[in-house]
Design an enzyme around this catalytic site. Structure first.
Site, PDB file in Angstrom:
ATOM      1  N   GLY A  12     -42.639 -43.968  21.684  1.00  0.00           N
ATOM      2  CA  GLY A  12     -42.944 -43.823  20.491  1.00  0.00           C
ATOM      3  C   GLY A  12     -44.291 -43.187  20.012  1.00  0.00           C
ATOM      4  N   THR A  13     -45.043 -42.462  21.169  1.00  0.00           N
ATOM      5  CA  THR A  13     -46.550 -42.057  20.885  1.00  0.00           C
ATOM      6  C   THR A  13     -46.505 -41.184  19.948  1.00  0.00           C
ATOM      7  OG1 THR A  13     -46.806 -40.857  22.963  1.00  0.00           O
ATOM      8  CG2 THR A  13     -47.266 -43.263  22.959  1.00  0.00           C
ATOM      9  N   ASN A  14     -45.441 -40.027  20.255  1.00  0.00           N
ATOM     10  CA  ASN A  14     -45.376 -39.123  19.258  1.00  0.00           C
ATOM     11  C   ASN A  14     -45.060 -39.452  17.777  1.00  0.00           C
ATOM     12  OD1 ASN A  14     -45.885 -36.234  20.566  1.00  0.00           O
ATOM     13  ND2 ASN A  14     -44.992 -37.323  22.187  1.00  0.00           N
ATOM     14  N   ASN A 108     -38.216 -29.925  18.443  1.00  0.00           N
ATOM     15  CA  ASN A 108     -38.322 -30.629  19.748  1.00  0.00           C
ATOM     16  C   ASN A 108     -39.753 -30.509  20.221  1.00  0.00           C
ATOM     17  OD1 ASN A 108     -37.603 -32.380  21.832  1.00  0.00           O
ATOM     18  ND2 ASN A 108     -37.503 -30.435  23.062  1.00  0.00           N
ATOM     19  N   HIS A 110     -41.847 -30.828  23.871  1.00  0.00           N
ATOM     20  CA  HIS A 110     -41.362 -30.767  25.311  1.00  0.00           C
ATOM     21  C   HIS A 110     -42.747 -30.801  26.014  1.00  0.00           C
ATOM     22  CE1 HIS A 110     -39.137 -30.094  28.994  1.00  0.00           C
ATOM     23  NE2 HIS A 110     -40.139 -29.186  29.296  1.00  0.00           N
ATOM     24  N   GLU A 148     -28.703 -24.170  20.681  1.00  0.00           N
ATOM     25  CA  GLU A 148     -27.607 -25.032  21.615  1.00  0.00           C
ATOM     26  C   GLU A 148     -27.904 -24.732  23.108  1.00  0.00           C
ATOM     27  OE1 GLU A 148     -23.429 -25.243  20.342  1.00  0.00           O
ATOM     28  OE2 GLU A 148     -24.118 -23.270  18.596  1.00  0.00           O
ATOM     29  N   ASP A 151     -33.783 -26.490  25.728  1.00  0.00           N
ATOM     30  CA  ASP A 151     -35.174 -25.936  25.372  1.00  0.00           C
ATOM     31  C   ASP A 151     -35.500 -24.468  25.119  1.00  0.00           C
ATOM     32  OD1 ASP A 151     -36.121 -28.719  25.883  1.00  0.00           O
ATOM     33  OD2 ASP A 151     -36.285 -28.440  28.064  1.00  0.00           O
ATOM     34  N   ALA A 180     -52.406 -32.126  23.836  1.00  0.00           N
ATOM     35  CA  ALA A 180     -51.680 -31.244  23.200  1.00  0.00           C
ATOM     36  C   ALA A 180     -50.482 -31.918  22.296  1.00  0.00           C
ATOM     37  CB  ALA A 180     -50.828 -30.507  24.560  1.00  0.00           C
ATOM     38  N   GLU A 181     -49.598 -32.719  22.909  1.00  0.00           N
ATOM     39  CA  GLU A 181     -48.460 -33.207  22.010  1.00  0.00           C
ATOM     40  C   GLU A 181     -48.834 -33.829  20.646  1.00  0.00           C
ATOM     41  OE1 GLU A 181     -45.397 -35.234  24.145  1.00  0.00           O
ATOM     42  OE2 GLU A 181     -46.219 -34.678  25.988  1.00  0.00           O
TER      43      GLU A 181
HETATM   44  C1  GAR Z   1     -43.190 -36.823  25.458  1.00  0.00           C
HETATM   45  O1  GAR Z   1     -44.035 -36.667  26.593  1.00  0.00           O
HETATM   46  C2  GAR Z   1     -42.246 -35.697  25.062  1.00  0.00           C
HETATM   47  O2  GAR Z   1     -42.939 -34.687  25.321  1.00  0.00           O
HETATM   48  C3  GAR Z   1     -41.144 -36.301  26.250  1.00  0.00           C
HETATM   49  O3  GAR Z   1     -40.888 -37.292  26.275  1.00  0.00           O
HETATM   50  C4  GAR Z   1     -42.033 -38.227  25.988  1.00  0.00           C
HETATM   51  C5  GAR Z   1     -41.811 -39.060  24.773  1.00  0.00           C
HETATM   52  O4  GAR Z   1     -43.109 -39.855  24.647  1.00  0.00           O
HETATM   53  N1  GAR Z   1     -40.101 -35.465  25.891  1.00  0.00           N
HETATM   54  C6  GAR Z   1     -39.108 -34.603  26.698  1.00  0.00           C
HETATM   55  O5  GAR Z   1     -39.359 -34.594  27.919  1.00  0.00           O
HETATM   56  C7  GAR Z   1     -37.961 -33.865  26.070  1.00  0.00           C
HETATM   57  N2  GAR Z   1     -37.362 -33.026  26.976  1.00  0.00           N
HETATM   58  P1  GAR Z   1     -43.233 -40.752  23.420  1.00  0.00           P
HETATM   59  O6  GAR Z   1     -41.832 -41.819  23.251  1.00  0.00           O
HETATM   60  O7  GAR Z   1     -44.544 -41.400  23.664  1.00  0.00           O
HETATM   61  O8  GAR Z   1     -43.514 -39.748  22.331  1.00  0.00           O
END
Ligand code: GAR
Length: 207
Positions: A12-14, A108, A110, A148, A151, A180-181
Site C-alpha cells: 500500500g505505498t501507492n 491503474n 503499472h 477490458e 494494461d 515515478a509511481e
Molecule cells: C506497485 O509497484 C504497482 O505498480 C504494482 O504493484 C506494486 C504495489 O505496491 N502494480 C502492478 O504490478 C499491477 N500490474 P504498493 O502496494 O506498495 O502500492
C-alpha cells in the site's frame, strides 16, 4: 469533490502516496471514500485504518466461485458510490461488468513504461525482473485507464526511471516507486479531479 475508492493487495505505498497527497493538498477536490483489499493481511489495510478511511477485505477465497466473488466485489464498490476507482497495486482481475459500467472511471498504476513489460504475467516484481533480463537502460511507470484488456487502456501519464548497474529487481522496484509511481499516480488523480482529463479515440488529452 471526486469520490475515490482505492483497491489494494499488498504494502500500500501507492495508497499512502494518495493519502499524503490529499492531506498535503497536492491532490485537490478529492475524498478517499473507501479502500478495498482482496487480501486480509495486506499492510495497506493498516494504512487505511491509521488514516481513518473505511476499509474492507473482499477475497476470492471467501466465495465459492469467481462469479460470486465478482458479485460481492461489485456490490462493495457500488455501496461506496465512487466517481473514480483507483487500482493501486491491485492484483485481481476486475470483473468486466464493472469495467463496462465504469468506462474511463477506473485507473491503474503499472510499474513499467507500457507497452513494455506489461500484460498477463507482468505484475509486481516480475515486471522489474523482466526489465533486468532484457537489459533495458530506461524503465518507469504508467498510469492508464482500465479497459477490458490487460494494461491496454488509454495512457494518462508516464515517467521514465534509469536502470543502474548492479540493480536487483527489489532495488529497481523501489526506485521506480520513489521516482515515478508515487508522483504520477497522485498527479493523475488531481488532474481527473479537476476535470483536466478527456479521452478521445482511445487517447488521453490533458488540458
Ligand atoms: C506497485 O509497484 C504497482 O505498480 C504494482 O504493484 C506494486 C504495489 O505496491 N502494480 C502492478 O504490478 C499491477 N500490474 P504498493 O502496494 O506498495 O502500492
Amino acid at each position: 469533490m471526486l469520490r475515490i475508492v482505492v483497491c489494494v493487495s499488498g504494502g500500500g505505498t501507492n495508497l499512502q502516496a494518495i493519502i499524503n497527497g490529499v492531506r498535503q493538498g497536492t491532490i485537490t477536490n478529492t475524498e478517499i471514500v473507501g479502500v478495498i483489499s482482496n487480501n486480509k493481511n495486506a499492510y495497506a489495510l493498516e494504512r487505511a485504518k491509521q488514516a481513518e478511511i473505511p476499509a474492507v477485505c473482499v477475497s476470492p477465497r471467501d466465495y465459492g466461485d469467481r462469479e460470486q466473488f465478482n458479485e460481492a466485489f461489485l456490490k462493495t464498490v457500488e455501496q461506496m458510490k465512487p466517481d473514480l476507482i483507483v487500482l493501486a497495486g491491485f492484483l485481481v482481475v476486475i470483473p468486466s461488468q464493472l469495467i463496462r459500467k465504469y468506462e474511463n472511471r477506473i485507473i491503474n498504476i503499472h510499474p513499467s513504461l507500457i507497452p513494455s513489460f506489461c500484460g498477463t504475467g507482468y505484475y509486481g516484481l516480475k515486471v522489474h525482473e523482466g526489465a533486468l533480463v532484457r537489459g533495458v537502460k530506461i524503465t518507469g511507470a504508467t498510469v492508464h485507464f482500465v479497459d477490458e484488456g490487460t494494461d491496454t487502456g488509454p495512457i494518462i501519464m508516464q515517467k521514465a526511471v534509469a536502470v543502474q548497474e548492479g540493480d536487483t529487481p527489489e532495488v529497481l522496484q523501489r526506485r521506480v516507486m520513489e521516482e515515478a509511481e508515487w508522483i504520477i499516480l497522485p498527479q493523475s488523480i488531481d488532474l481527473i479531479a479537476n476535470g483536466k482529463v478527456t479521452v478521445t479515440d482511445g487517447k488521453v488529452h490533458i488540458s
